[in-house]
Design an enzyme around this catalytic site. Structure first.
Site, PDB file in Angstrom:
ATOM      1  N   ASP A   1     -14.382 -70.803 -53.290  1.00 25.87           N
ATOM      2  CA  ASP A   1     -13.981 -71.611 -54.438  1.00 25.87           C
ATOM      3  C   ASP A   1     -12.613 -72.248 -54.230  1.00 25.87           C
ATOM      4  O   ASP A   1     -11.629 -71.578 -53.924  1.00 25.87           O
ATOM      5  CB  ASP A   1     -13.953 -70.751 -55.697  1.00 25.87           C
ATOM      6  CG  ASP A   1     -15.320 -70.155 -55.996  1.00 25.87           C
ATOM      7  OD1 ASP A   1     -16.324 -70.663 -55.466  1.00 25.87           O
ATOM      8  OD2 ASP A   1     -15.386 -69.168 -56.756  1.00 25.87           O
TER       9      ASP A   1
ATOM     10  N   ASP B   1     -12.727 -68.661 -47.519  1.00 28.65           N
ATOM     11  CA  ASP B   1     -12.904 -68.450 -48.946  1.00 28.65           C
ATOM     12  C   ASP B   1     -13.773 -69.598 -49.444  1.00 28.65           C
ATOM     13  O   ASP B   1     -13.887 -70.641 -48.791  1.00 28.65           O
ATOM     14  CB  ASP B   1     -11.530 -68.450 -49.626  1.00 28.65           C
ATOM     15  CG  ASP B   1     -11.624 -68.353 -51.132  1.00 28.65           C
ATOM     16  OD1 ASP B   1     -12.383 -67.506 -51.624  1.00 28.65           O
ATOM     17  OD2 ASP B   1     -10.938 -69.146 -51.820  1.00 28.65           O
TER      18      ASP B   1
ATOM     19  N   ASP C   1      -7.271 -70.668 -50.637  1.00 25.62           N
ATOM     20  CA  ASP C   1      -6.358 -71.362 -51.547  1.00 25.62           C
ATOM     21  C   ASP C   1      -5.462 -70.405 -52.322  1.00 25.62           C
ATOM     22  O   ASP C   1      -4.536 -70.842 -52.987  1.00 25.62           O
ATOM     23  CB  ASP C   1      -7.161 -72.175 -52.568  1.00 25.62           C
ATOM     24  CG  ASP C   1      -7.890 -71.278 -53.562  1.00 25.62           C
ATOM     25  OD1 ASP C   1      -7.524 -71.272 -54.754  1.00 25.62           O
ATOM     26  OD2 ASP C   1      -8.803 -70.543 -53.144  1.00 25.62           O
TER      27      ASP C   1
END
Length: 292
Positions: free
Chosen positions: A20, A18, A192
């Site tokens: 961001d 991922d 996250d």
């Protein structure tokens, strides 16, 4: 450490990241809001609103409904934007805006995976016009990103063509594995957000990075490694003679648009210290934008 170099007699493997708050410390799309303002794409009010969105994104995680609301807002915001102009703005400001917020720990992991013979794939809800050049900066082998419909006039219509989010990310990972011959049981994934659970579940080596509360609970229950990245650093500062290898960031799956991106809305129950720290950053950003 990630283990030995890959045995090339076995099926190929990859590491899926991922973007961001996993590889970079902020929302990739929202980071360009001031540049989009200076380029005439958005007005002052939109800049201030995206500064606030950046704050709540940094303050905590995002659930499905919040992500959907933000996708709709950003899709409407980018309607009518000239795609070539967006690409030029991103290219002109990429190093100034993105290079300083790349996590040192993530850059090290990318290097380790490449050294071990694994492909590195960025899988992001942010738009392709933003994610592809970031992928090139990072030396990623492939990119899966959000994509929006482009009209005959070369401008975004505001409609979403493909949304790289949640289960769709996992589907893209599986399709890419089938096309490239990756053995998913030996692949790695990093995120996250609990919204990326399907992608994490698709590989044999899932990792939670700076996880939101829901992902932290899941990772602890499943005994997945939990990593903390907190050292954003410029790549050239990290390695004084650093030169990124020429790895084209190939778009692995049609993904949905520059704006449909990373909107991370907040779980307002985020820890007090985290919120205060993010609030201070947002206030500084808003003050800067107000002086534009």
């Amino acid at each position: 450490m990630l283990g030995l170099v890959e045995n090339h007699s076995l099926p190929r493997t990859a590491a899926f990241f991922d973007l961001d708050k996993t590889v970079i410390a902020k929302s990739s799309t929202l980071t360009f809001s001031k540049s989009f303002y200076q380029g005439g794409l958005i007005n002052r009010r939109a800049v201030l609103r995206t500064a606030y969105i950046q704050f709540i994104f940094l303050a905590g995680g995002a659930d499905h409904d919040q992500m959907e609301r933000m996708r709709e807002y950003l899709s409407a915001l980018c309607k009518g934007w000239n795609v070539q102009q967006v690409r030029e703005i991103v290219a002109e400001t990429l190093h100034d805006l993105i290079d300083p917020i790349i996590y040192d720990e993530a850059a090290s992991l990318i290097e380790e995976h490449h050294t071990a013979g694994r492909d590195v794939v960025i899988v992001s809800t942010s738009g392709a016009e933003v994610v592809e050049p970031i992928g090139e900066l990072l030396g990623a082998d492939r990119v899966v990103a959000t994509r929006m419909v482009v009209g005959d006039d070369g401008c975004f219509t505001g409609e979403v063509e493909y949304y790289a989010y949640g289960p769709t990310k996992a589907e893209a990972v599986k399709e890419l594995a089938a096309a490239e011959g990756y053995d998913l049981s030996r692949c790695y994934a990093y995120s996250d957000s609990a919204t990326d659970l399907p992608m994490l579940e698709a590989v044999g080596h899932p990792h939670a990075v700076n996880p939101d509360r829901a992902l932290r609970r899941e990772a602890a229950a499943r005994e997945w490694p939990i990593l903390v990245f907190n050292r954003p650093v410029r790549l050239k500062q990290r390695l004084p003679e650093f030169t990124m290898p020429p790895r084209p960031a190939l778009v692995a799956a049609a993904a949905v648009g520059a704006a449909a991106a990373t909107a991370g809305l907040v779980w307002y129950a985020a820890r007090r210290r985290t919120v205060h720290r993010a609030a201070a950053s947002a206030s500084a950003s808003i003050a800067r934008f107000a002086r534009i």
